[in-house]
Write an enzyme that holds these catalytic residues in place. Structure first.
Site, PDB file in Angstrom:
ATOM      1  CG  PHE A   1      -1.989  -1.066   1.252  1.00 61.91           C
ATOM      2  CD1 PHE A   1      -2.082  -2.031   0.263  1.00 61.91           C
ATOM      3  CD2 PHE A   1      -2.915  -1.119   2.289  1.00 61.91           C
ATOM      4  CE1 PHE A   1      -3.075  -3.028   0.292  1.00 61.91           C
ATOM      5  CE2 PHE A   1      -3.903  -2.098   2.336  1.00 61.91           C
ATOM      6  CZ  PHE A   1      -3.980  -3.061   1.328  1.00 61.91           C
ATOM      7  CG  HIS A  31      10.062  -1.303  -1.339  1.00 56.54           C
ATOM      8  ND1 HIS A  31      10.133  -0.170  -2.120  1.00 56.54           N
ATOM      9  CD2 HIS A  31       9.130  -2.098  -1.915  1.00 56.54           C
ATOM     10  CE1 HIS A  31       9.276  -0.279  -3.123  1.00 56.54           C
ATOM     11  NE2 HIS A  31       8.654  -1.437  -3.017  1.00 56.54           N
ATOM     12  CB  ALA A  33       2.386  -0.788  -5.114  1.00 60.33           C
ATOM     13  CB  SER A  34       0.751   2.105  -8.686  1.00 58.15           C
ATOM     14  OG  SER A  34       1.553   1.423  -9.618  1.00 58.15           O
ATOM     15  CD  GLU A  44       9.271  -4.335  -6.010  1.00 62.51           C
ATOM     16  OE1 GLU A  44       8.080  -4.657  -6.079  1.00 62.51           O
ATOM     17  OE2 GLU A  44       9.668  -3.372  -5.333  1.00 62.51           O
TER      18      GLU A  44
HETATM   19  O1  G3P Z   1       6.471  -2.985  -3.754  1.00 64.77           O
HETATM   20  C1  G3P Z   1       5.837  -3.018  -4.979  1.00 64.77           C
HETATM   21  C2  G3P Z   1       6.372  -2.055  -5.913  1.00 64.77           C
HETATM   22  O2  G3P Z   1       7.461  -1.298  -5.624  1.00 64.77           O
HETATM   23  C3  G3P Z   1       5.931  -2.092  -7.307  1.00 64.77           C
HETATM   24  O3  G3P Z   1       5.175  -0.950  -7.445  1.00 64.77           O
HETATM   25  O4  G3P Z   1       3.415   0.407  -8.381  1.00 64.77           O
HETATM   26  O5  G3P Z   1       5.060  -0.704  -9.878  1.00 64.77           O
HETATM   27  O6  G3P Z   1       3.341  -2.079  -8.704  1.00 64.77           O
HETATM   28  P1  G3P Z   1       4.196  -0.836  -8.684  1.00 64.77           P
END
Ligand code: G3P
Length: 222
Positions: free
Chosen positions: A10, A93, A202-203, A141
């Site tokens: 979130f 993160h 997330a987003s 990521e």
């Molecule tokens: O922790 C999940 C993240 O950093 C990915 O973000 O918004 O690209 O899904 P998003």
């Protein structure tokens, strides 16, 4: 396809804060039950107790420090997070980076409290270093793709494949998640095809106009 682990972070999105966090967590719980998958949520630290006490969903802290009970101020103690109702935590993160020694201390502190650890990484060498610390999961990521809506599985499949290979060499007990730009069912399928066991996102969910239908789309291939 094996049943994946999906974790929705979130962040500090207002759409995922306070009562709104409870609402999205409830959508995660419902969609997970319908699809027969696990969807965890990572609300802000102050919302862990609120979410965990109102919604039957696996809750992850967004961060944990490697501190023990005692004279520490402004830190996040694993035992406090666990008592608030979390079952696991993110560590390192890209938006909350730590140095290697701190990552190790956080993983140890979380493990001592029985929390499932997800160490986030930004590339293959960092994934390899994280795997040596034996968390349950690493989540690769690429920071440049975070929040873009461009899925890592499409823009940089090699970082996922390379991470899976590096982890296999270093500690085959560690499982690999991937994230950044993931939002659709096809992104989840592609991530799994690359060897990851799930996704961190997330987003695409938290900022969606209708998070529940975004979640339904995400799990639709399962
Ligand atoms: O922790 C999940 C993240 O950093 C990915 O973000 O918004 O690209 O899904 P998003």
């Amino acid at each position: 396809m094996d049943s994946p682990l999906i974790v929705v972070n979130f962040k500090t999105y207002s759409q995922g804060t306070g009562e709104a966090a409870v609402k999205i967590a409830a959508a995660c719980r419902d969609v997970a039950a319908e699809a027969g998958v696990t969807i965890g949520v990572a609300p802000q630290l102050c919302d862990i107790y609120r979410v965990a006490s109102q919604v039957d969903v696996p809750v992850y802290a967004q961060h944990v420090d490697g501190v023990s009970p005692g004279s520490n101020t402004g830190h996040v103690m694993a035992s406090c997070v666990q008592q608030a109702g979390a079952v696991g935590c993110l560590i390192n993160h890209s938006e909350r980076r730590l140095n290697l020694a701190d990552i190790e201390a956080s993983v140890s502190a979380a493990r001592a409290e029985g929390l499932t650890t997800i160490v986030c990484t930004n590339n293959i060498p960092t994934t390899a270093a994280a795997a040596a610390l034996a968390p349950e999961y690493v989540a690769v990521e690429p920071p440049e793709l975070i929040g873009t809506g461009v899925p890592v599985s499409q823009a940089d499949p090699d970082v996922v494949k390379g991470s899976v290979e590096a982890v296999k060499r270093i500690n085959p007990d560690v499982q690999v998640l991937c994230g950044a730009g993931i939002s659709r069912g096809e992104d989840l399928t592609a991530a799994m095809d690359l060897g990851s066991v799930g996704v961190l996102l997330a987003s695409g969910i938290v900022k969606a106009e209708d998070p529940r239908s975004a979640l339904e789309d995400l799990v639709s291939p399962l």
